[in-house]
Write a protein that holds these residues in place. Structure first.
Motif, PDB file in Angstrom:
ATOM      1  N   ARG A  14      -1.074   5.836 -10.279  1.00 46.64           N
ATOM      2  CA  ARG A  14      -2.522   5.759 -10.056  1.00 46.64           C
ATOM      3  C   ARG A  14      -2.888   4.416  -9.441  1.00 46.64           C
ATOM      4  O   ARG A  14      -2.273   3.400  -9.747  1.00 46.64           O
ATOM      5  N   THR A  15      -3.894   4.447  -8.598  1.00 42.94           N
ATOM      6  CA  THR A  15      -4.491   3.231  -8.061  1.00 42.94           C
ATOM      7  C   THR A  15      -5.985   3.355  -8.248  1.00 42.94           C
ATOM      8  O   THR A  15      -6.564   4.408  -7.989  1.00 42.94           O
ATOM      9  N   TYR A  16      -6.589   2.284  -8.736  1.00 44.21           N
ATOM     10  CA  TYR A  16      -8.030   2.259  -8.936  1.00 44.21           C
ATOM     11  C   TYR A  16      -8.637   1.281  -7.935  1.00 44.21           C
ATOM     12  O   TYR A  16      -8.169   0.153  -7.804  1.00 44.21           O
ATOM     13  N   PHE A  17      -9.666   1.734  -7.239  1.00 43.84           N
ATOM     14  CA  PHE A  17     -10.377   0.908  -6.279  1.00 43.84           C
ATOM     15  C   PHE A  17     -11.781   0.652  -6.820  1.00 43.84           C
ATOM     16  O   PHE A  17     -12.499   1.595  -7.142  1.00 43.84           O
ATOM     17  N   PHE A  18     -12.155  -0.596  -6.918  1.00 44.83           N
ATOM     18  CA  PHE A  18     -13.490  -0.990  -7.336  1.00 44.83           C
ATOM     19  C   PHE A  18     -14.170  -1.603  -6.114  1.00 44.83           C
ATOM     20  O   PHE A  18     -13.691  -2.617  -5.595  1.00 44.83           O
ATOM     21  N   GLU A  62     -19.433   0.464   4.369  1.00 43.40           N
ATOM     22  CA  GLU A  62     -18.666  -0.772   4.337  1.00 43.40           C
ATOM     23  C   GLU A  62     -18.601  -1.369   2.930  1.00 43.40           C
ATOM     24  O   GLU A  62     -19.599  -1.409   2.224  1.00 43.40           O
ATOM     25  N   GLU A  63     -17.416  -1.827   2.536  1.00 45.31           N
ATOM     26  CA  GLU A  63     -17.274  -2.488   1.254  1.00 45.31           C
ATOM     27  C   GLU A  63     -17.755  -3.925   1.384  1.00 45.31           C
ATOM     28  O   GLU A  63     -17.395  -4.622   2.317  1.00 45.31           O
ATOM     29  N   ILE A  64     -18.551  -4.377   0.431  1.00 42.66           N
ATOM     30  CA  ILE A  64     -19.040  -5.747   0.398  1.00 42.66           C
ATOM     31  C   ILE A  64     -18.045  -6.628  -0.342  1.00 42.66           C
ATOM     32  O   ILE A  64     -17.770  -7.753   0.035  1.00 42.66           O
ATOM     33  N   PHE A  65     -17.491  -6.071  -1.421  1.00 43.99           N
ATOM     34  CA  PHE A  65     -16.537  -6.777  -2.275  1.00 43.99           C
ATOM     35  C   PHE A  65     -15.632  -5.718  -2.886  1.00 43.99           C
ATOM     36  O   PHE A  65     -16.119  -4.668  -3.321  1.00 43.99           O
ATOM     37  N   SER A  66     -14.319  -5.963  -2.925  1.00 41.94           N
ATOM     38  CA  SER A  66     -13.377  -4.949  -3.418  1.00 41.94           C
ATOM     39  C   SER A  66     -12.286  -5.566  -4.274  1.00 41.94           C
ATOM     40  O   SER A  66     -11.871  -6.702  -4.044  1.00 41.94           O
ATOM     41  N   LYS A  67     -11.822  -4.789  -5.230  1.00 40.03           N
ATOM     42  CA  LYS A  67     -10.659  -5.133  -6.053  1.00 40.03           C
ATOM     43  C   LYS A  67      -9.821  -3.872  -6.202  1.00 40.03           C
ATOM     44  O   LYS A  67     -10.358  -2.760  -6.231  1.00 40.03           O
ATOM     45  N   VAL A  68      -8.505  -4.039  -6.323  1.00 36.84           N
ATOM     46  CA  VAL A  68      -7.586  -2.916  -6.474  1.00 36.84           C
ATOM     47  C   VAL A  68      -6.743  -3.133  -7.721  1.00 36.84           C
ATOM     48  O   VAL A  68      -6.252  -4.231  -7.969  1.00 36.84           O
ATOM     49  N   LEU A  69      -6.569  -2.067  -8.501  1.00 33.54           N
ATOM     50  CA  LEU A  69      -5.703  -2.088  -9.674  1.00 33.54           C
ATOM     51  C   LEU A  69      -4.649  -1.008  -9.483  1.00 33.54           C
ATOM     52  O   LEU A  69      -4.957   0.179  -9.459  1.00 33.54           O
ATOM     53  N   TYR A 106     -27.245  -3.016  -3.740  1.00 31.81           N
ATOM     54  CA  TYR A 106     -25.827  -2.837  -4.015  1.00 31.81           C
ATOM     55  C   TYR A 106     -25.590  -1.843  -5.152  1.00 31.81           C
ATOM     56  O   TYR A 106     -26.394  -1.709  -6.063  1.00 31.81           O
ATOM     57  N   TYR A 107     -24.456  -1.163  -5.084  1.00 27.82           N
ATOM     58  CA  TYR A 107     -23.974  -0.284  -6.143  1.00 27.82           C
ATOM     59  C   TYR A 107     -22.458  -0.377  -6.147  1.00 27.82           C
ATOM     60  O   TYR A 107     -21.855  -0.977  -5.259  1.00 27.82           O
ATOM     61  N   ILE A 108     -21.839   0.190  -7.165  1.00 25.22           N
ATOM     62  CA  ILE A 108     -20.379   0.128  -7.309  1.00 25.22           C
ATOM     63  C   ILE A 108     -19.802   1.532  -7.208  1.00 25.22           C
ATOM     64  O   ILE A 108     -20.364   2.487  -7.747  1.00 25.22           O
ATOM     65  N   THR A 109     -18.672   1.644  -6.520  1.00 20.44           N
ATOM     66  CA  THR A 109     -17.897   2.888  -6.589  1.00 20.44           C
ATOM     67  C   THR A 109     -16.566   2.554  -7.253  1.00 20.44           C
ATOM     68  O   THR A 109     -15.969   1.506  -7.006  1.00 20.44           O
ATOM     69  N   ILE A 110     -16.134   3.443  -8.121  1.00 21.41           N
ATOM     70  CA  ILE A 110     -14.818   3.335  -8.758  1.00 21.41           C
ATOM     71  C   ILE A 110     -14.056   4.590  -8.348  1.00 21.41           C
ATOM     72  O   ILE A 110     -14.494   5.704  -8.620  1.00 21.41           O
ATOM     73  N   THR A 111     -12.936   4.384  -7.657  1.00 18.10           N
ATOM     74  CA  THR A 111     -12.151   5.515  -7.154  1.00 18.10           C
ATOM     75  C   THR A 111     -10.774   5.494  -7.795  1.00 18.10           C
ATOM     76  O   THR A 111     -10.084   4.476  -7.779  1.00 18.10           O
TER      77      THR A 111
END
Length: 122
Positions: free
Chosen positions: A22-26, A10-17, A36-41
């Protein structure tokens, strides 16, 4: 699936660029230990000749112990690029649908290789 496994996904907090194809998901996510950790897709859209498409995704996992060094190096690298090449995006010129929206690079006298004649002049 166990409840803890669901929390990990589950994502706790998300941002999309969104950036062209291309689309970047943080995403901030939680580990099984509730840290907590971060994934950048990066998701990139590819279109086939028949009109169908697919996405290729690449993911980076970034853990808290690496945040400081990661941010420092990212800042150093982005500053280097901007200081040496400026902010103009040159690679757009190489895309097949690129259309130059500002003046031409040709000298004033070489803009057209034809003579503009009105029908009445013939």
């Amino acid at each position: 699936m166990r409840e803890n496994d669901m929390l990990e996904k589950e994502e706790i907090f998300s941002k999309v660029l969104r950036a062209g194809r291309r689309t970047y998901f943080f995403d901030v996510r939680a580990t099984k230990a509730d840290d907590y950790y971060i994934t950048i897709t990066e998701s990139k859209k590819f279109t086939e000749e028949d009109g169908s498409f697919h996405f290729k995704k690449h993911k980076i996992y970034l853990y808290k112990e690496d945040f400081g060094a990661f941010a420092e190096i990212l800042e150093e690298m982005t500053s280097y690029v901007l200081n040496h090449k400026g902010e103009e995006v040159i690679s757009e010129r190489h895309q097949k649908d690129f259309k130059k929206e500002y003046g031409t690079d040709k000298p004033e006298g070489q803009r057209n290789s034809f003579t503009d004649i009105d029908f009445d002049d013939i």
